[in-house]
Design a protein around this motif. Structure first.
Motif, PDB file in Angstrom:
ATOM      1  N   ARG A  76     -14.409   6.285 -42.193  1.00 53.88           N
ATOM      2  CA  ARG A  76     -13.355   6.287 -41.159  1.00 53.88           C
ATOM      3  C   ARG A  76     -13.046   4.873 -40.680  1.00 53.88           C
ATOM      4  O   ARG A  76     -11.898   4.524 -40.430  1.00 53.88           O
ATOM      5  CB  ARG A  76     -13.791   7.172 -39.988  1.00 53.88           C
ATOM      6  CG  ARG A  76     -13.948   8.642 -40.381  1.00 53.88           C
ATOM      7  CD  ARG A  76     -12.646   9.411 -40.227  1.00 53.88           C
ATOM      8  NE  ARG A  76     -12.221   9.425 -38.849  1.00 53.88           N
ATOM      9  CZ  ARG A  76     -12.661  10.278 -37.941  1.00 53.88           C
ATOM     10  NH1 ARG A  76     -13.533  11.189 -38.276  1.00 53.88           N
ATOM     11  NH2 ARG A  76     -12.208  10.229 -36.700  1.00 53.88           N
TER      12      ARG A  76
ATOM     13  N   THR B 307      -5.198   7.405 -32.436  1.00 55.94           N
ATOM     14  CA  THR B 307      -5.643   7.611 -33.809  1.00 55.94           C
ATOM     15  C   THR B 307      -5.042   8.863 -34.441  1.00 55.94           C
ATOM     16  O   THR B 307      -5.079   9.028 -35.640  1.00 55.94           O
ATOM     17  CB  THR B 307      -7.182   7.693 -33.874  1.00 55.94           C
ATOM     18  OG1 THR B 307      -7.611   8.603 -32.871  1.00 55.94           O
ATOM     19  CG2 THR B 307      -7.809   6.348 -33.616  1.00 55.94           C
ATOM     20  N   THR B 308      -4.459   9.751 -33.617  1.00 61.51           N
ATOM     21  CA  THR B 308      -3.785  10.914 -34.182  1.00 61.51           C
ATOM     22  C   THR B 308      -2.361  10.978 -33.636  1.00 61.51           C
ATOM     23  O   THR B 308      -2.073  10.419 -32.586  1.00 61.51           O
ATOM     24  CB  THR B 308      -4.501  12.228 -33.769  1.00 61.51           C
ATOM     25  OG1 THR B 308      -4.562  12.246 -32.336  1.00 61.51           O
ATOM     26  CG2 THR B 308      -5.905  12.288 -34.333  1.00 61.51           C
ATOM     27  N   PHE B 346      -2.525   7.296 -38.332  1.00 66.33           N
ATOM     28  CA  PHE B 346      -2.242   8.609 -38.893  1.00 66.33           C
ATOM     29  C   PHE B 346      -1.045   8.587 -39.840  1.00 66.33           C
ATOM     30  O   PHE B 346      -0.580   9.620 -40.287  1.00 66.33           O
ATOM     31  CB  PHE B 346      -2.024   9.630 -37.770  1.00 66.33           C
ATOM     32  CG  PHE B 346      -1.094   9.138 -36.690  1.00 66.33           C
ATOM     33  CD1 PHE B 346      -1.606   8.427 -35.616  1.00 66.33           C
ATOM     34  CD2 PHE B 346       0.257   9.369 -36.758  1.00 66.33           C
ATOM     35  CE1 PHE B 346      -0.755   7.961 -34.622  1.00 66.33           C
ATOM     36  CE2 PHE B 346       1.099   8.913 -35.768  1.00 66.33           C
ATOM     37  CZ  PHE B 346       0.594   8.203 -34.701  1.00 66.33           C
ATOM     38  N   ASP B 348      -0.336   7.182 -43.320  1.00 62.09           N
ATOM     39  CA  ASP B 348      -1.034   6.545 -44.414  1.00 62.09           C
ATOM     40  C   ASP B 348      -0.017   5.874 -45.322  1.00 62.09           C
ATOM     41  O   ASP B 348       0.632   6.517 -46.121  1.00 62.09           O
ATOM     42  CB  ASP B 348      -1.817   7.623 -45.174  1.00 62.09           C
ATOM     43  CG  ASP B 348      -2.743   6.999 -46.187  1.00 62.09           C
ATOM     44  OD1 ASP B 348      -3.043   5.798 -46.038  1.00 62.09           O
ATOM     45  OD2 ASP B 348      -3.153   7.708 -47.120  1.00 62.09           O
TER      46      ASP B 348
END
Lengths: 91, 580
Positions: A76, B307-308, B346, B348
């Motif tokens: 991660r 992060t999301t 998130f 990519d």
């Protein structure tokens, strides 16, 4: 113990906000996380320690994890570095 | 006798008030207990509690500062909070407590170790963080000593004078007690200066000799436009600064009186003056500045620094709140505008050699339909949520459109989502940011598919001139007042109008009164700008007729050979109104 070498791509390196995001991400894992650069080795969960490594864009850093869920943590964190550690928008 | 000093002007305005000196707050080492008085566990618990309290205070401070000075300034305090919570800092201090040090000495030692490492760095950024560490250290030590950490505050509205003001010191003085700020060090970009501008009080920085000349209670006159500081001013000097205060106040009132007035020219030609919104926290300030809705809501703020991806529900809440904030006015939401230069954990994406020319803006939305549909769904649900109220009118804008096909596809997807949601799109304007030269060239065909065009001057100029606006050496190439750029903008405006679309400009350029007048002369319908520029632009346009603007910009296009000359021509013709 799992470890990986990655190159910092984001413009700010591990300073300012990216340093904070990286240390926070490291702190979210149970595993111990160490960051190594140029022979210096620090606790990656400590933003102050991360700052003292003075990592810039293009620098090669080594991430090392040990303990619970070490592999997952490493994967991660490597991904986080490779996706640029959420560099902020210019205002 | 008075003493005249000169520093660097850092925030406009004028003040005459007693000085209040904020001393450096560093606790003296000798005041600190040397050894711990209780057992290790007790002293460690005391340390942990003090660090926790400091962290909580700093996070609260970050919230307050964000409200009146913006997210960039708040970032400083968030970082400070992070330092107080640092696990290695705690570990070092804990070790010292085990070796019998008091919590105070232990924490000073721990901060000292990190300070040494940072101060020794060649990086200017890290060396500057050393001062931040001192600020946090002093706060923690004050808490341990049971001292107030809010800092001393003046009894009356005062000019705050200091060698240097730390962010905590500046932010802990109630804004109503600050008449002005003068420091011996610092630059116009230091936080004290930024705060002064946000508060609308004058600031002078780099004013050497200040503390030798001044004492708490001494009257001091501050001119934030010239950088002049007069300590213990004499009668004539008092009169001079009062005159300056009066004219500043008159100007402020003049502009404030326009707050609820619509934007128009002297002959009543309507120009909507909207605010660019980069965060939900910007909304109150935009309203205060008299923004008529928003011509650019940068929705990225929902997506950054996490992060999301934000959920649809999270987005609905924020979009509905923004809509409710601008009753009756149009609010233009720009869909997600990011690229490889602003990577999100998130999303990519392959890194790109040249992110400005890669997958960004609408291109990203079209290859990541999950994000795009989610965002459109959230916008339409927000619309449904505010339906029947007097909320703002929803408009949706696609960024970085370069071909008609992209626009058509984006609209199709919007249509599909609307159908799924059972939302009627009548009344929802859908437009395009014109910021890619190919879209400007194809503007007639683009306009046929758009309810509005909004010219994104920053990117359009960067792409037209192949000049990165962040590279100082080429930044001067790309100027909006370039006569040929003005001609291109006119072409875009005419194409929009021929197709029944309104045309606006969103970008820093719109906040420059000279540029705003030129754009009005070319027929622009709307200008969306940083909120601080709105009052001035509103005032200037109300002094000019549409014809005067047109004549000025025409002459600039015909006579000028470059942007600088064009500016001189326009300012020469419209002079008095622009220098209001």
């Amino acid at each position: 113990m799992p470890e990986a070498t990655v190159v910092l791509r984001n413009p700010t390196g591990l300073h300012a906000r990216p340093a904070k995001i990286f240390a926070r991400a490291a702190a979210s894992f149970a595993a111990d996380v160490e960051l190594v650069k140029g022979g210096k080795e620090v606790n990656a969960k400590s933003v102050l320690s991360v700052l003292t490594l003075d990592c810039h864009q293009g620098d090669e850093i080594r991430i090392r994890t040990t303990g619970d869920g070490a592999d997952e943590a490493l994967a991660r964190l490597v991904e986080l570095v490779e996706t640029g550690i959420g560099e902020p928008e210019e205002s | 006798m008075s003493t005249r000093l000169t520093g660097r002007a850092a925030a406009p305005g004028a003040a005459l008030a007693p000085a209040f000196i904020v001393a450096s707050r560093s606790p003296v080492e000798d005041e600190l207990p040397r050894e711990r008085s209780g057992p290790v566990e007790e002293e460690t618990a005391r340390l942990r509690a003090a660090l926790g309290r400091a962290e909580a205070q700093l996070r609260e401070l970050a919230g307050t500062v964000e409200e009146f000075a913006g997210p960039a300034e708040a970032e400083i305090f968030e970082a400070h909070g992070e330092f107080a919570a640092d696990p290695e800092l705690f570990r070092l201090a804990e070790e010292a407590i085990h070796a019998d040090a008091s919590a105070e000495r232990a924490v000073v030692g721990a901060f000292g170790s990190f300070r040494e490492l940072l101060a020794a760095s060649e990086s200017e950024y890290l060396a500057a963080r050393a001062a931040d560490l001192d600020d946090v250290r002093d706060r923690v030590v004050s808490i341990l000593l049971g001292r107030t950490t809010v800092g001393e505050r003046p009894d009356v509205r005062s000019v705050i004078a200091a060698h240097e003001l730390t962010p905590s010191q500046t932010a802990s003085i109630p804004p109503t007690l600050i008449a002005g700020i003068v420091t011996e060090t610092g630059s116009p970009t230091s936080h004290a200066a930024i705060l002064a501008r946000a508060l609308g009080v004058p600031a002078v920085v780099s004013c050497s000799g200040l503390l030798e000349a001044i004492g708490t209670g001494t009257d001091v006159a501050v001119d934030g436009r010239t950088g002049g500081v007069v300590v213990a001013p004499e009668r004539s000097e008092r009169q001079a600064i009062r005159g300056r205060m009066e004219s500043e106040e008159r100007r402020r009132l003049e502009l404030a009186a326009l707050r609820d007035e619509p934007g128009h020219t002297a002959d009543g030609h309507r120009i909507e003056l909207a605010a660019n919104i980069g965060s939900i926290q910007h909304v109150p300030a935009a309203l205060e500045a008299g923004g008529e809705g928003s011509g650019l809501v940068r929705t990225e703020f929902m997506f950054m620094d996490r992060t999301t991806a934000p959920t649809v529900d999270e987005q609905v809440k924020v979009y509905a709140e923004v809509l409710r904030s601008f009753p009756g006015d149009r609010v233009v939401f720009r869909t997600l505008d990011i690229g490889a230069d602003k990577p999100l954990p998130f999303v990519d994406r392959e890194p790109e050699e040249n992110p400005a020319l890669g997958i960004r803006g609408i291109r990203l939305s079209l290859v990541r339909p999950d994000l795009f549909r989610g965002q459109l769904r959230a916008l339409l649900r927000a619309l449904r949520e505010v339906a029947g109220t007097d909320a703002g009118r929803l408009a949706i804008m696609f960024p970085l459109v370069s071909t008609v096909a992209e626009l058509v596809r984006a609209r199709e997807i919007l249509g599909e989502v609307a159908e799924e949601e059972g939302v009627d799109l009548t009344g929802v304007e859908v437009g395009v940011m014109v910021e890619v030269p190919s879209a400007a060239l194809a503007v007639r065909r683009v306009a046929a598919h758009a309810d509005f065009l909004s010219i994104g001057t920053n990117d359009l100029l960067q792409y037209l001139f192949a000049a990165d606006r962040l590279v100082g050496a080429v930044a001067d190439l790309a100027e909006i007042l370039d006569p040929d750029v003005l001609t291109l903008i006119e072409r875009i405006i005419d194409a929009g109008h021929a197709n029944g679309a309104w045309v606006g400009v969103c970008g820093e350029a719109a906040g420059d009164p000279t540029v705003a007048a030129a754009l009005v002369g070319l027929g622009i319908d709307e200008l969306s700008m940083t909120r601080v520029a709105i009052p001035e632009v509103k005032d200037v346009l109300r002094r000019l007729t549409r014809q005067e603007c047109t004549d000025a910009v025409r002459e600039a296009i015909e006579r000028a050979t470059d942007a600088g000359e064009a500016r001189r021509v326009i300012e020469g013709r419209l002079g008095t109104a622009l220098q209001a």
